[in-house]
Design a protein around this motif. Structure first.
Motif, PDB file in Angstrom:
ATOM      1  N   SER A   1       2.923  18.443  -9.216  1.00 11.11           N
ATOM      2  CA  SER A   1       1.525  18.068  -9.099  1.00 11.11           C
ATOM      3  C   SER A   1       1.398  16.898  -8.132  1.00 11.11           C
ATOM      4  N   SER A   2       0.174  16.665  -7.685  1.00  8.03           N
ATOM      5  CA  SER A   2      -0.058  15.548  -6.778  1.00  8.03           C
ATOM      6  C   SER A   2       0.135  14.213  -7.496  1.00  8.03           C
ATOM      7  N   ALA A   3      -0.151  14.173  -8.799  1.00  9.34           N
ATOM      8  CA  ALA A   3       0.042  12.934  -9.560  1.00  9.34           C
ATOM      9  C   ALA A   3       1.519  12.560  -9.631  1.00  9.34           C
ATOM     10  N   LYS A   4       2.392  13.546  -9.852  1.00  4.82           N
ATOM     11  CA  LYS A   4       3.826  13.253  -9.881  1.00  4.82           C
ATOM     12  C   LYS A   4       4.313  12.796  -8.516  1.00  4.82           C
ATOM     13  N   SER A   5       3.777  13.393  -7.487  1.00  7.78           N
ATOM     14  CA  SER A   5       4.144  12.986  -6.132  1.00  7.78           C
ATOM     15  C   SER A   5       3.730  11.543  -5.870  1.00  7.78           C
ATOM     16  N   GLU A   6       2.522  11.186  -6.289  1.00  7.80           N
ATOM     17  CA  GLU A   6       2.038   9.813  -6.127  1.00  7.80           C
ATOM     18  C   GLU A   6       2.877   8.825  -6.938  1.00  7.80           C
ATOM     19  N   TYR A   7       3.241   9.183  -8.179  1.00  6.35           N
ATOM     20  CA  TYR A   7       4.054   8.298  -9.007  1.00  6.35           C
ATOM     21  C   TYR A   7       5.440   8.089  -8.409  1.00  6.35           C
ATOM     22  N   ARG A   8       6.024   9.142  -7.845  1.00  8.38           N
ATOM     23  CA  ARG A   8       7.333   8.991  -7.196  1.00  8.38           C
ATOM     24  C   ARG A   8       7.231   8.055  -5.995  1.00  8.38           C
ATOM     25  N   GLY A   9       6.172   8.198  -5.220  1.00  2.86           N
ATOM     26  CA  GLY A   9       5.975   7.307  -4.088  1.00  2.86           C
ATOM     27  C   GLY A   9       5.763   5.868  -4.525  1.00  2.86           C
ATOM     28  N   LEU A  10       5.028   5.692  -5.611  1.00  2.00           N
ATOM     29  CA  LEU A  10       4.778   4.357  -6.146  1.00  2.00           C
ATOM     30  C   LEU A  10       6.073   3.720  -6.671  1.00  2.00           C
ATOM     31  N   SER A  11       6.906   4.504  -7.322  1.00  2.00           N
ATOM     32  CA  SER A  11       8.167   3.957  -7.836  1.00  2.00           C
ATOM     33  C   SER A  11       9.107   3.567  -6.692  1.00  2.00           C
TER      34      SER A  11
ATOM     35  N   TYR B   1       0.857  -1.178   0.000  1.00  2.00           N
ATOM     36  CA  TYR B   1       0.000   0.000   0.000  1.00  2.00           C
ATOM     37  C   TYR B   1       0.892   1.227   0.000  1.00  2.00           C
ATOM     38  N   THR B   2       0.589   2.193  -0.863  1.00  2.00           N
ATOM     39  CA  THR B   2       1.390   3.415  -0.941  1.00  2.00           C
ATOM     40  C   THR B   2       0.495   4.637  -0.816  1.00  2.00           C
ATOM     41  N   ASN B   3       1.117   5.747  -0.434  1.00  2.00           N
ATOM     42  CA  ASN B   3       0.415   7.015  -0.379  1.00  2.00           C
ATOM     43  C   ASN B   3       1.446   8.130  -0.427  1.00  2.00           C
ATOM     44  N   ALA B   4       1.014   9.282  -0.889  1.00  2.00           N
ATOM     45  CA  ALA B   4       1.881  10.456  -0.933  1.00  2.00           C
ATOM     46  C   ALA B   4       1.064  11.687  -0.589  1.00  2.00           C
ATOM     47  N   ASP B   5       1.719  12.634   0.022  1.00  2.00           N
ATOM     48  CA  ASP B   5       1.091  13.898   0.401  1.00  2.00           C
ATOM     49  C   ASP B   5       1.829  15.013  -0.325  1.00  2.00           C
ATOM     50  N   TRP B   6       1.149  15.668  -1.240  1.00  2.00           N
ATOM     51  CA  TRP B   6       1.785  16.664  -2.092  1.00  2.00           C
ATOM     52  C   TRP B   6       2.069  17.938  -1.307  1.00  2.00           C
ATOM     53  N   THR B   7       3.291  18.421  -1.371  1.00  2.00           N
ATOM     54  CA  THR B   7       3.789  19.645  -0.725  1.00  2.00           C
ATOM     55  C   THR B   7       3.357  19.751   0.731  1.00  2.00           C
ATOM     56  N   SER B   8       3.573  18.700   1.494  1.00  2.00           N
ATOM     57  CA  SER B   8       3.155  18.706   2.886  1.00  2.00           C
ATOM     58  C   SER B   8       4.050  19.584   3.762  1.00  2.00           C
TER      59      SER B   8
END
Length: 113
Positions: free
Chosen positions: A96-106, A56-63
């Motif tokens: 963007s939040s999508a790039k943040s999520e993709y980095r977390g996923l990678s 399970y992954t998650n990311a918080d954009w510019t937290s």
């Protein structure tokens, strides 16, 4: 390693270890009081008949408003047992939040491999 519930607080306190203020000292005392009340908590490993690997992954954009970097993390389970987890600031600023999520996923995919 067996207390993921305090990892964020310990990480944040360590960032101000060399230039701490009274509010950091209060936060450290609050964390110690929490630990005193939860000495029986931790990760329990149990026998599992299903050996499915689940992540399970998650990311918080510019937290973090001071440097605008995102936070990402993952939990990795083998059956019902937590075998690896990580939460950290990302090394670059995401647009963007999508790039943040993709980095977390990678990062999680690299850990699984």
């Amino acid at each position: 390693m067996t207390r993921p519930d305090i990892s964020f607080n310990v990480n944040k306190l360590c960032q101000f270890m060399h230039a701490s203020t009274f509010s950091h000292f209060q936060a450290a005392k609050r964390l110690l009081r929490y630990l005193k009340g939860t000495v029986n908590h931790g990760i329990l490993l149990t026998k599992s008949y299903v050996l499915a690997l689940t992540c399970y992954t998650n990311a918080d954009w510019t937290s973090y408003l001071d440097d605008r970097r995102s936070t990402s993390g993952f939990y990795l389970f083998l059956g019902s047992n937590l075998i690896s987890w990580s939460f950290s600031k990302q090394k670059v600023v995401s647009r963007s939040s999508a790039k943040s999520e993709y980095r977390g996923l990678s990062n999680a995919a690299a850990e699984v491999l």
